[in-house]
Design an enzyme around this catalytic site. Sequence first.
Site, PDB file in Angstrom:
ATOM      1  N   CYS A   1      -0.458   3.786   2.343  1.00 46.77           N
ATOM      2  CA  CYS A   1      -0.334   3.741   3.502  1.00 46.77           C
ATOM      3  C   CYS A   1       1.286   3.837   3.511  1.00 46.77           C
ATOM      4  O   CYS A   1       1.523   4.763   5.106  1.00 46.77           O
ATOM      5  CB  CYS A   1      -0.365   2.066   4.097  1.00 46.77           C
ATOM      6  SG  CYS A   1      -2.407   1.863   3.322  1.00 46.77           S
ATOM      7  N   ASP A   2       2.395   3.458   2.967  1.00 48.21           N
ATOM      8  CA  ASP A   2       3.277   3.731   3.836  1.00 48.21           C
ATOM      9  C   ASP A   2       4.587   4.500   2.929  1.00 48.21           C
ATOM     10  O   ASP A   2       5.645   4.831   3.415  1.00 48.21           O
ATOM     11  CB  ASP A   2       4.327   1.865   4.223  1.00 48.21           C
ATOM     12  CG  ASP A   2       3.565   1.607   4.294  1.00 48.21           C
ATOM     13  OD1 ASP A   2       2.332   1.174   5.587  1.00 48.21           O
ATOM     14  OD2 ASP A   2       2.791  -0.203   3.776  1.00 48.21           O
TER      15      ASP A   2
ATOM     16  N   CYS B   1       0.905  -1.825   0.034  1.00 44.73           N
ATOM     17  CA  CYS B   1      -0.083  -0.136  -0.247  1.00 44.73           C
ATOM     18  C   CYS B   1       0.716   1.560  -0.431  1.00 44.73           C
ATOM     19  O   CYS B   1       1.558   1.247   1.020  1.00 44.73           O
ATOM     20  CB  CYS B   1      -0.953  -0.032   1.400  1.00 44.73           C
ATOM     21  SG  CYS B   1      -1.738   1.435   1.244  1.00 44.73           S
TER      22      CYS B   1
END
Length: 311
Positions: A140-141, A137
């Site tokens: 997300c990261d 992701c």
Amino acid sequence: MNENKIIYDLIIIGGGPAGITAGIYGARQKLNTLLITKSFGGQVARKAVAIENYPGLEEISGLELIKKFEKHLRKQKIDIERDEVVKLKKIGRKFLALTKSKNRFEARAVIIATGADPRHLEVPGEKKFIGRGVSYCAVCDQSLFGDKTIAVIGGGNAGFEAAISLTNYAKKIYILEYGEKVGADEINQERVKKTGKIELITNAVLKQIKGKEFVNSLIYQDRKTKKEIKLPVDGIFVEIGSQPATSFVKGLVDFNEKDEIKINPRTNQTKIPGLFAAGDITEIKDKQIVIAAGEGAKAALSVYGYLQSRK
Ligand SMILES: Cc1cc2nc3c(=O)[nH]c(=O)nc-3n(C[C@H](O)[C@H](O)[C@H](O)COP(=O)(O)OP(=O)(O)OC[C@H]3O[C@@H](n4cnc5c(N)ncnc54)[C@H](O)[C@@H]3O)c2cc1C
């Protein structure tokens, strides 16, 4: 094991566009509804660049869109459980959902809207470095990879969009594509060229992910020369597609060759009366937010009709 004494009219499993829309429609039909989901947003939360094809919202980030969906859902009279369904059973005329937190929920009808999980690479080192350099992701990261060198695996739109988004943080990004040509749209290919930070490597078969505590390199094979090449990288973002999240209904419904649930396209009902499915988990051809939302609405209205017919 916690026994919940309520028998719901409807349990919806999944909190992506299909499940949330089914929840809004179910509640508005005054069905006593429970929505169980691991997380809100589903694949929309993984979208690395803006969504530009949801009518009425010309440009919106995935996270913003899903926040709007969730807020709309929470305005309804509906029960919500943050949990994972690990098994769904049919017992007599009712359904029983068993969850990871050892809860049991019963309902007269169920909509499965569990969408798809990112597909894994299945190469040595992948499992070991999940959360230590391997991510599924970008949105997300990516902020963890400031000034780092990254490889994105997969040359489709998702891979290209992840790479473009990563340019806001990383200093250098490789996209590794198995094929001779990439699958990404022209518009994404042009955007990638413009960044000046992204290098495309085609005909690349990923063989291994290496590191000590964190990822420090990968090995790929050039499909033409058969040579194995070591690429020093600090992070690897996997964007090679998705697989339907169906493990908890194995043996209960029919699947097509892609492991997608077979439904009656008019009603969204599976072969089991009272058991419906909607969105990317089903065999519907196109996987899009607006389509998943529409399918969720259709499924909830079908549940209403089904429950009325049994009164
Ligand atoms: C990187 C990327 C970019 C995309 N870009 C676009 C775009 O620009 N425009 C567009 O229209 N579409 C886009 N899509 C496709 C779109 O995101 C999907 O079609 C849509 O999200 C499908 O919705 P869904 O509700 O069917 O499933 P999902 O979004 O997959 O949601 C499934 C939900 O079920 C939950 N769940 C799964 N298993 C369980 C379980 N056992 N128990 C409880 N809960 C469970 C998950 O946590 C999740 O909340 C993109 C997809 C990806 C991956």
